[in-house]
Enzyme design. Sequence first.
Site, mmCIF file in Angstrom:
data_model
loop_
_atom_site.group_PDB
_atom_site.id
_atom_site.type_symbol
_atom_site.label_atom_id
_atom_site.label_comp_id
_atom_site.label_asym_id
_atom_site.label_seq_id
_atom_site.Cartn_x
_atom_site.Cartn_y
_atom_site.Cartn_z
ATOM 1 C CG HIS A 166 -2.047 5.150 2.570
ATOM 2 N ND1 HIS A 166 -2.538 4.018 3.171
ATOM 3 C CD2 HIS A 166 -0.770 4.846 2.205
ATOM 4 C CE1 HIS A 166 -1.601 3.072 3.191
ATOM 5 N NE2 HIS A 166 -0.522 3.553 2.601
ATOM 6 N NE ARG A 171 0.375 6.298 -2.327
ATOM 7 C CZ ARG A 171 0.935 6.286 -1.107
ATOM 8 N NH1 ARG A 171 2.149 5.773 -0.933
ATOM 9 N NH2 ARG A 171 0.296 6.804 -0.085
ATOM 10 C CD GLU A 222 5.232 1.161 -0.034
ATOM 11 O OE1 GLU A 222 5.254 2.120 0.734
ATOM 12 O OE2 GLU A 222 4.278 0.932 -0.795
ATOM 13 C CG ASP A 261 4.234 1.072 4.202
ATOM 14 O OD1 ASP A 261 3.726 0.564 5.214
ATOM 15 O OD2 ASP A 261 3.574 1.661 3.341
HETATM 16 C C1 3PY Z 1 5.681 5.240 2.728
HETATM 17 O O1 3PY Z 1 6.556 5.963 3.238
HETATM 18 O O2 3PY Z 1 5.436 4.090 3.090
HETATM 19 C C2 3PY Z 1 4.908 5.790 1.649
HETATM 20 O O3 3PY Z 1 4.090 5.082 1.089
HETATM 21 C C3 3PY Z 1 5.135 7.219 1.285
HETATM 22 O O4 3PY Z 1 4.132 7.723 0.538
HETATM 23 MG MG MG Z 2 3.820 3.182 1.915
#
Ligand code: 3PY
Ligand code: MG
Length: 261
Positions: free
Chosen positions: A50, A75, A155, A181
Amino acid sequence: MTTPSTVPLLAASLARDETLLTAWTGIPDPLLAGLLAREAFDTVTLDMQHGAQDIGSVTLGVQTVAAAGKPTIVRIPVGQFPIASRVLDLGASGVIAPMINSRADAEAFASFMKFPPVGDRSWGPAVTMSMMHGASGHDYLTGANGMHVSIAMIETREALAAVDEILAVPGIDAVFVGPSDLSIALSDGAGVDPTRKDVADALAHVAARARAHGKIASCFAPRPEDVPSLSRQGYRLMAISTDFMQLRAGAKASLAAAGRS
Ligand code: 3PY
Ligand code: MG
């Protein structure tokens, strides 16, 4: 004078069962990564998913973080597993892969993180080896799989359901819960709230499953103040905020102090 290499530091600290806090930066400026590394973080994560980090800013960012004596985590974008090998070649200590939803996703990620016989990582670690002060090719080949930490993000509902299969993949060292997420997934898109009870329950579940597999639990802490309780649950590596959040909070605080809100 030689300085110790930062490359094995992350794995060694995690093996000592320490609780590590990572800075998190998406602003693609190596100077900023180095500034964050000089704060009381244990490591710096450069975000290519992101954030606006690219291979150039990661290449230099790893070096400025290493100059501060800290290891770097990267990441990568969703599904872009070849980038994992590349950032390891460039000196990253660990890689976080987002949206790992199945055993097959975890195996694909691990194959780019580990040399045979665990994975299929291709050889080319010139920059990493230059940071390791005289390590031979044989030293690096035999040490790399234990030295670089592969971190699979949990996630989604699918990932939660498959967490045992993901943890069982030999080249996966850690799982990392993305609570934002996950909050969207668990509410079927109704809301984003990483502090919700169902997310807290999922965090506790993932910590327990990681412990059962002898692997590392890590996460983006829903709030910085959650760190002590997450640490008691077994979380060993946590992000607490991002550079964007810290900049905005700092700007708002100084503007408010000056009487402007
Ligand atoms: C999330 O909380 O979805 C993340 O990717 C945190 O970095
Ligand atoms: Mg995320």
